[in-house]
Design a protein around this motif. Structure first.
Motif, PDB file in Angstrom:
ATOM      1  N   UNK A   1       0.932  -1.291  -0.215  1.00 40.96           N
ATOM      2  CA  UNK A   1      -0.023   0.002  -0.028  1.00 40.96           C
ATOM      3  C   UNK A   1       0.853   1.203  -0.042  1.00 40.96           C
ATOM      4  N   UNK A   2       0.578   2.160  -0.746  1.00 44.68           N
ATOM      5  CA  UNK A   2       1.336   3.426  -1.107  1.00 44.68           C
ATOM      6  C   UNK A   2       0.440   4.763  -0.363  1.00 44.68           C
ATOM      7  N   UNK A   3      -0.407   4.518   0.001  1.00 47.53           N
ATOM      8  CA  UNK A   3      -1.501   5.505   0.604  1.00 47.53           C
ATOM      9  C   UNK A   3      -2.890   5.280   0.799  1.00 47.53           C
ATOM     10  N   UNK A   4      -3.308   5.556   2.075  1.00 47.78           N
ATOM     11  CA  UNK A   4      -4.589   5.207   2.327  1.00 47.78           C
ATOM     12  C   UNK A   4      -5.250   6.348   2.981  1.00 47.78           C
ATOM     13  N   UNK A   5      -6.618   6.354   2.862  1.00 48.00           N
ATOM     14  CA  UNK A   5      -7.496   7.288   3.781  1.00 48.00           C
ATOM     15  C   UNK A   5      -8.963   6.665   3.912  1.00 48.00           C
ATOM     16  N   UNK A   6      -9.648   6.977   5.026  1.00 51.24           N
ATOM     17  CA  UNK A   6     -10.988   6.458   5.275  1.00 51.24           C
ATOM     18  C   UNK A   6     -11.843   7.026   6.596  1.00 51.24           C
ATOM     19  N   UNK A   7     -13.130   6.854   6.397  1.00 50.42           N
ATOM     20  CA  UNK A   7     -13.927   7.074   7.482  1.00 50.42           C
ATOM     21  C   UNK A   7     -14.278   5.909   8.082  1.00 50.42           C
TER      22      UNK A   7
ATOM     23  N   UNK B   1       2.321   5.611   6.563  1.00 59.05           N
ATOM     24  CA  UNK B   1       2.762   4.922   5.357  1.00 59.05           C
ATOM     25  C   UNK B   1       4.015   4.065   5.405  1.00 59.05           C
ATOM     26  N   UNK B   2       4.647   3.850   6.695  1.00 61.88           N
ATOM     27  CA  UNK B   2       5.685   2.880   6.648  1.00 61.88           C
ATOM     28  C   UNK B   2       5.310   1.500   6.553  1.00 61.88           C
TER      29      UNK B   2
END
Length: 539
Positions: A235-241, A422-423
């Motif tokens: 995974x390079x980047x994530x966002x969410x609710x 992001x690590x």
């Protein structure tokens, strides 16, 4: 004989899906007693609904829906009903929250979820027995006439907190799994969509389900194994609710319709039972301009599709999606130097992706050639089964973590960034080495590891200084978004500090279970005080 197969469960707010690895591919498990079929794709879904016959005896899925329909009990407070809905949503926030009552006994989200998963696995065994097979269904083995799971994968939202992951892991062990794996849902979706990769690709998973909305950028590299097995994903980047989804829309519909109906428990019961049906009907691509429903006391309710679209706009659903994607692309660019143009395929997941204009907006943003819509319901479960069968996945930490220090000059705490969002984990070697002095005559040293929340920001304003990046929260609101994970951890030293020079050298790693691991070396005594010990588990 051990089974090499894998079974996976995508435990959803509205529906749950079970998948298994057959040896060549992942398949959804059809459970005739409790499944319903999604009308467009025909995916077998187990409604995430529980009906309590007794506090420790339940029926689930379609059988629970039938039991609720037959039970004319009308309750104003959902937690007083002998059934439970949307247990995952409650488990995400507070596993001790009461979600149901049976025989005057309160039942918590933790208890309800465990009963649901236990019954789900029992239904798998029943299905296996009906087929007349011997040995296993997916990752199930029968030993000494008792069920046994060789490998169970449970998928989790990327923005969930660590207590939720721990709860699921414990439940998997309690229902008899020898090995329990947890996999982030976006990565599972990327594996489960079955994109035929001949070269490295960057994918965006857009997951909009009943209780959560999340998106992730995943880089998938083909391996050398058979079909998907052997594929490496990171995974390079994530966002969410974790508190926004199809159930949120159901609540908006209930609030919109309530003033048009007579007051009373019967009205609340009708709204609860029909909000999702109204949403699905008005979301269909061939939905009529308006629909009419027979409501309590003979009242006829007409709802136009334009009213529904206006509701979604007014409540900010599209703004929420746009903001999440904007933050996601901002993270992607900052960390990897490219934006949406570098994404080869967009993979929608979850029933709420069928809400009006959601699909159209993705098509407008990325173009029809890059938006796939083959497996919106079963990709996560199938990906979990593929992962359990041996697919290699590099996962990432989803929040910033820092060491809390004290700024003597300004008389306030400051935070030294240790593990940035992001690590990837596990890490092959030390991710950071820090040197710390110890105050004169001090014999105890604390190393408070803190989760740094975004507090409404797109990112934390870390400032480079000396050996690391630092941040000083300016407001009470920012300070409240910081959580210390090991407040009681004290390191006792054999001799007191001097305060003049570095006394401790600390090296940090991340292991395969997201634990922050530390080795603490006393420079004065030239010996290790702790060597590769787990400090905290990151979220």
């Amino acid at each position: 004989m051990e089974s090499k197969d894998s079974i996976a469960v995508d435990f959803g707010t509205t529906n749950t899906i079970v998948a298994q690895w057959t040896g060549t591919r992942a398949e959804c498990v059809e459970l005739d007693n409790i499944t319903v079929h999604e009308p467009t794709w025909g995916t077998p879904l187990v409604p995430s609904v529980i009906y309590f016959n007794e506090p420790d005896q339940v029926v689930i899925g379609s059988r629970a829906l039938s039991a609720i329909e037959a039970d004319r009990t009308v309750v104003l407070a959902p937690e007083r009903a002998p059934w439970a809905l949307a247990v995952k949503k409650q488990l995400l926030w507070d596993s001790s929250k009461v979600v149901s009552t049976c025989d005057h006994r309160a039942i918590t989200a933790r208890e309800a979820a465990l009963l649901f998963l236990t019954e789900l696995m029992q239904e798998c065994l029943k299905e296996e027995a009906l087929r007349g097979k011997r040995g296993c269904l997916g990752g199930w083995m029968v030993r000494h006439n008792r069920p046994h799971i060789s490998h169970l994968t449970l998928t989790t939202p990327v923005e969930c907190h660590e207590p939720y992951r721990l709860e699921l892991g414990r439940m998997g062990s309690r229902i008899g799994a020898t090995k329990v794996s947890l996999l982030d849902e976006p990565v599972a979706a990327a594996l489960g969509y079955g994109v035929d990769l001949t070269n490295e690709q960057v994918l965006m998973v857009f997951d909009f389900g009943g209780g959560t909305i999340q998106s992730a950028i995943v880089r998938t590299t083909p391996g050398t194994g058979h079909e998907q097995v052997g594929r490496r994903s990171s995974m390079l980047a994530t966002r969410g609710e974790i508190d926004f989804g199809g159930r949120t829309v159901d609540g908006w519909l209930q609030d919109m319709l309530r003033p048009r109906l007579p007051r009373g428990a019967e009205t609340e019961d009708w709204l609860r039972r029909n909000a999702e049906l109204i949403k699905i009907t008005l979301s269909a691509e061939d939905a009529p301009p308006s629909i009419r429903f027979a409501a309590p006391s003979g009242v006829q309710i007409e709802i136009t599709r334009d009213e529904f679209l206006h509701l979604l706009e007014e409540k900010g659903m599209y703004k929420t999606i746009d903001s999440m994607l904007s933050d996601l692309f901002d993270d992607l660019y900052k960390r990897h130097g490219f934006g949406p143009e570098g994404i080869q395929a967009v993979l929608p997941v979850g029933g709420s992706t069928l809400l009006p204009k959601v699909r159209r907006n993705l098509l407008d943003m990325f173009g029809p050639s890059r938006v796939w819509y083959d497996s919106p319901f079963d990709a996560v479960a199938k990906g979990g089964a593929i992962f359990g069968a041996g697919a290699v996945v590099d996962q990432i930490v989803h929040h910033d973590y820092a060491v809390r220090l004290f700024d003597d000059k300004n008389n306030r705490p400051e935070y030294e960034l240790l593990v940035p969002r992001g690590t990837s984990f596990p890490t092959a070697g030390a991710i950071a080495t820090r040197y710390y002095s110890v105050a004169k005559a001090q014999r105890e040293f604390r190393l408070p590891i803190c989760e740094v929340g975004y507090s409404g920001r797109r990112s934390v304003p870390w400032r480079a200084r000396a050996q690391a990046n630092y941040w000083n929260p300016d407001t009470e609101h920012e300070q409240e978004a910081i959580v210390c994970l090991n407040a009681g951890d004290v390191i006792r030293m054999a001799s007191p500090g001097t305060g003049n020079e570095a006394r401790l050298r600390i090296e940090f790693w991340l292991d395969e279970q997201r634990h922050l691991v530390a080795s603490i070396y006393d420079l004065s005594r030239k010996s290790y005080m702790r060597e590769k010990e787990r400090v905290v588990q990151l979220r």
